[in-house]
Design an enzyme around this catalytic site. Structure first.
Site, PDB file in Angstrom:
ATOM      1  N   GLU A 129       0.811  -1.219   0.000  1.00  0.00           N
ATOM      2  CA  GLU A 129       0.000   0.000   0.000  1.00  0.00           C
ATOM      3  C   GLU A 129       0.847   1.272   0.000  1.00  0.00           C
ATOM      4  O   GLU A 129       0.602   2.191  -0.775  1.00  0.00           O
ATOM      5  CB  GLU A 129      -0.980   0.008   1.186  1.00  0.00           C
TER       6      GLU A 129
ATOM      7  N   HIS B  41     -11.583  -4.881   9.546  1.00  0.00           N
ATOM      8  CA  HIS B  41     -12.163  -4.560   8.237  1.00  0.00           C
ATOM      9  C   HIS B  41     -13.385  -3.661   8.360  1.00  0.00           C
ATOM     10  O   HIS B  41     -14.237  -3.650   7.477  1.00  0.00           O
ATOM     11  CB  HIS B  41     -12.569  -5.841   7.488  1.00  0.00           C
TER      12      HIS B  41
END
Ligand SMILES: Cc1ncc(C[n+]2csc(CCOP(=O)(O)OP(=O)(O)O)c2C)c(N)n1
Ligand SMILES: [Mg+2]
Lengths: 326, 330
Positions: A60, A129
């Site tokens: 990322e 999440h």
């Protein structure tokens, strides 16, 4: 006017911008051959090829930084970070490179990147999440933050974000990609600073953004039908900068404010809206503003606990009734 | 390299040394604030590599030890000094400081303070070059300790997977602040670490500018010819502390003496003298000329320049009057 799903609207904006400018690329994990976790880039790999629809490794910070570096030379990357929970890993490059480079170069360089990511609490995805991270991005000077609540906004905000010379973070939502809504057939650009009146009302203003706008709409229907309370709803689709004028105009009209956010209250959108109200129109208020926010816990897995952590329509109705005294 | 080029290079490197040493003084006089990282001792690295490249055309990026890289790319030393003084005439209009020198006109894409931050930015610049079809390359200079960041590995991997025209130069001065490399890093020879990404690499003496040029030519040719990334490790040493707040207490005097015996400027100077191309007096005169230039032109310019206006504090945060912020006029 066509009805599109949220993901289709985002896909259309990608497609049009890539067709319009060969320097527009998109990047992210599984966005190319696989078509994207949320289908936001479906079909674009076949149309534009691997150079412009870039399947990245799971790095990322690396690929976000790479997109930022490419943007220094005129490329316009749209970077999809699969989930905001993973965007923390890219925070270094977003915060330290993209947001600051214009300032620290004295205006010589800019990072016209778009970073899109899915946030929010969905269905029992667990603590890692389910984050709502918009508050973190909002605090970054030099970064624009927008958050579409419907397909029309999702399309128009991405279009403008790609063309704008500033870095823009687009906060999407796990649960909203299949939401349907009208999107103009003609090309359409949303301003990157502003708010929209999602419902007119006179008794109280509900401030929402992204998914909470929909909770506000449901609450307003109940409030009107069962209690005769007409709520105005302001959709804060730009979180940084917040639309001070829009916030103040509505409070001057209704004299009451409830801010509805899916995130925890601490250091959040509601706190910021309240501060603006205090600074700009405190004496317009007939009641102290309140926040309807998430409980300050890591999001639990158990479905009952998960529901209890996140505000709902009933919470909004209750907060308004208490404020109005009905 | 012909004699004229060698003499020019000697002047450039001596200028770099004198520039940095003058920064030291200005810092002590409190004319320069913040963190100040000097390049003294490492001159042959930036000069050698960029000599083999095309400064002003290739896109260069580095960390916070950035003054000399900027100047070698073509930045006006007056503006660099003015930046250190925090002046409006500075290369970043006084908004950047020592660690954030930028000169985009000369394709010096900046100094960055986060260790490892420029690795992916350089790969991204290389991605842009590839899309835009030029034969420029991206060059990223960073230290040895930076290679322990995740961005190092993430960027090398992407650069290789996408065959990007980027040259990573590791200025291995054996320390990350006060931690010696063998105490922080499992594999001390940095050029070996990139084997895991199948990227060609080399290690070279970073004190001998002629050797650096030779090694860098090979590296630059590789990258420019479309063969993908390359990693060049240069063994070097910084004379000063990591920054001005560091006294070098962690290094032995023997080690420091050993390295100062291989000074990049003295080595080149002595070679030119031995070849009969330069005299001791000639070198002295050159030094005096440089010192005069720094004092009378560069410092004078920085001193005389105005500070930024406080009412322009917010300028450069966002693009000015960008139509797309307002919906593109539609
Ligand atoms: C992300 C980050 N962590 C830590 C620091 C503090 N820091 C600044 S320079 C440095 C050492 C870097 O050493 P090296 O990469 O070898 O470069 P050198 O200074 O030796 O040229 C450290 C730890 C920083 N600036 N950024
Ligand atoms: Mg070092």
């Amino acid at each position: 006017m066509a009805e599109l799903m949220y993901w289709e609207a985002i896909r259309r904006a990608h497609d049009e911008e890539m067709a319009h400018d060969p320097m527009v690329i998109c990047m992210g994990e599984d966005i190319g051959v696989a078509g994207g976790t949320y289908k936001a880039t479906q079909g674009l790999y076949a149309k534009y090829g691997a150079e412009r629809v870039v399947d990245t490794p799971i790095s990322e910070n690396g690929y976000t930084g790479l997109g930022i570096g490419a943007s220094f030379l005129g490329v316009r990357p749209v970077i999809e970070i699969m989930s905001v929970n993973f965007a923390w890993l890219a925070m270094d490059q977003i915060f330290n490179s993209a947001a600051k480079v214009r300032y620290m170069s004295g205006g010589q360089l800019t990072a016209p990147v778009v970073i899109r990511s899915a946030g929010g609490t969905a269905h029992q995805l667990g603590a890692q999440h389910s984050a709502r991270m918009e508050k973190v991005f909002m605090g970054i000077a030099g970064l624009r933050v927008v958050t579409p609540s419907n397909p029309r906004q999702a399309y128009g905000l991405l279009k403008s974000a790609v063309r704008c010379d500033d870095p823009v973070y687009i906060n999407e939502h796990e649960l909203m990609y299949n939401m349907k809504g009208e999107v103009p057939d003609d090309e359409y650009f949303m301003p990157l600073e502003g708010s929209e009146v999602a419902r007119e009302g006179r008794d109280v203003t509900l401030f929402g953004y992204n998914i909470s706008v929909h909770w506000c709409l449901q609450a307003a229907a109940t409030l009107a039908k069962d209690f005769g309370i007409e709520a105005e709803i302001i959709d804060l689709y730009t979180l940084s900068p917040l639309d001070r004028a829009g916030i103040v105009a509505s409070v001057r009209k209704t004299h009451r404010a409830v801010i509805v956010e899916e995130a925890e209250a601490a250091v959040g959108v509601g706190a910021e809206v309240m501060a603006i109200i205090n600074e700009e129109c405190f004496f317009e208020l007939d009641a102290a503003p309140v926040r309807v926010s998430a409980v300050n816990v890591p999001i639990p897995y158990n479905h009952k606990l998960e529901k209890a952590a996140i505000p709902n329509v009933g919470d909004i109705v209750a907060a308004v009734r208490k404020m109005v005294g009905k | 390299m012909n004699v004229a080029d060698k003499k020019r290079l000697l002047r450039e490197m001596l200028f770099a040394r004198r520039f940095e040493e003058r920064c030291y003084e200005a810092y002590v006089e409190r004319k320069i604030g913040g963190f100040l990282h000097l390049y003294s001792g490492e001159e042959a690295c930036a000069h050698g590599v960029l000599e083999a490249a095309r400064p002003g055309q290739d896109w260069v990026i580095t960390g916070y030890r950035d003054h000399i890289h900027a100047i070698k790319c073509g930045a006006d030393p007056k503006k660099v000094m003015a930046e250190l003084y925090g002046k409006e005439t500075g290369s970043s209009k006084g908004r950047g400081g020592s660690m954030h020198i930028f000169d985009v006109e000369h394709r010096f894409m900046g100094g960055y303070a986060l260790v490892g931050g420029p690795f992916p930015l350089a790969a991204g610049m290389a991605k842009a070059i590839k899309m835009q079809g030029g034969d420029e390359i991206a060059i990223c200079f960073l230290g040895d300790a930076a290679n322990n960041q995740g961005t190092f590995h993430e960027s090398l991997n992407m650069a290789k997977v996408w065959n990007l025209p980027v040259l990573y130069v590791c200025e291995n001065n054996l320390y990350g602040i006060g931690t010696r490399i063998d105490r922080s890093t499992a594999v001390v020879d940095q050029y070996k670490r990139v084997a895991g990404y199948d990227i060609p690499s080399a290690q070279e003496d970073g004190q001998d500018v002629e050797k650096v040029i030779k090694a860098a030519k090979k590296a630059v040719d590789h990258v420019r010819s479309g063969k993908g990334p390359y990693f060049l490790e240069l063994m070097t040493y910084r004379y000063r502390g990591h920054s001005m707040s560091d006294s070098n207490a962690y290094r032995s005097k023997d080690e420091e003496r050993e390295w100062s015996g291989r000074d990049p400027i003295i080595m080149l100077r002595d070679r030119l003298i031995k070849a009969g191309e330069l005299t001791k007096q000639g070198y002295k005169a050159l030094d005096t000329e440089i010192l005069d230039e720094i004092e009378n032109e560069i410092i004078a310019f920085a001193e005389a320049s105005p500070e930024p206006r406080v009412d322009e504090l917010k300028k450069y945060t966002f693009a000015e009057n960008d139509p797309w912020v307002y919906g593109g006029g539609r």
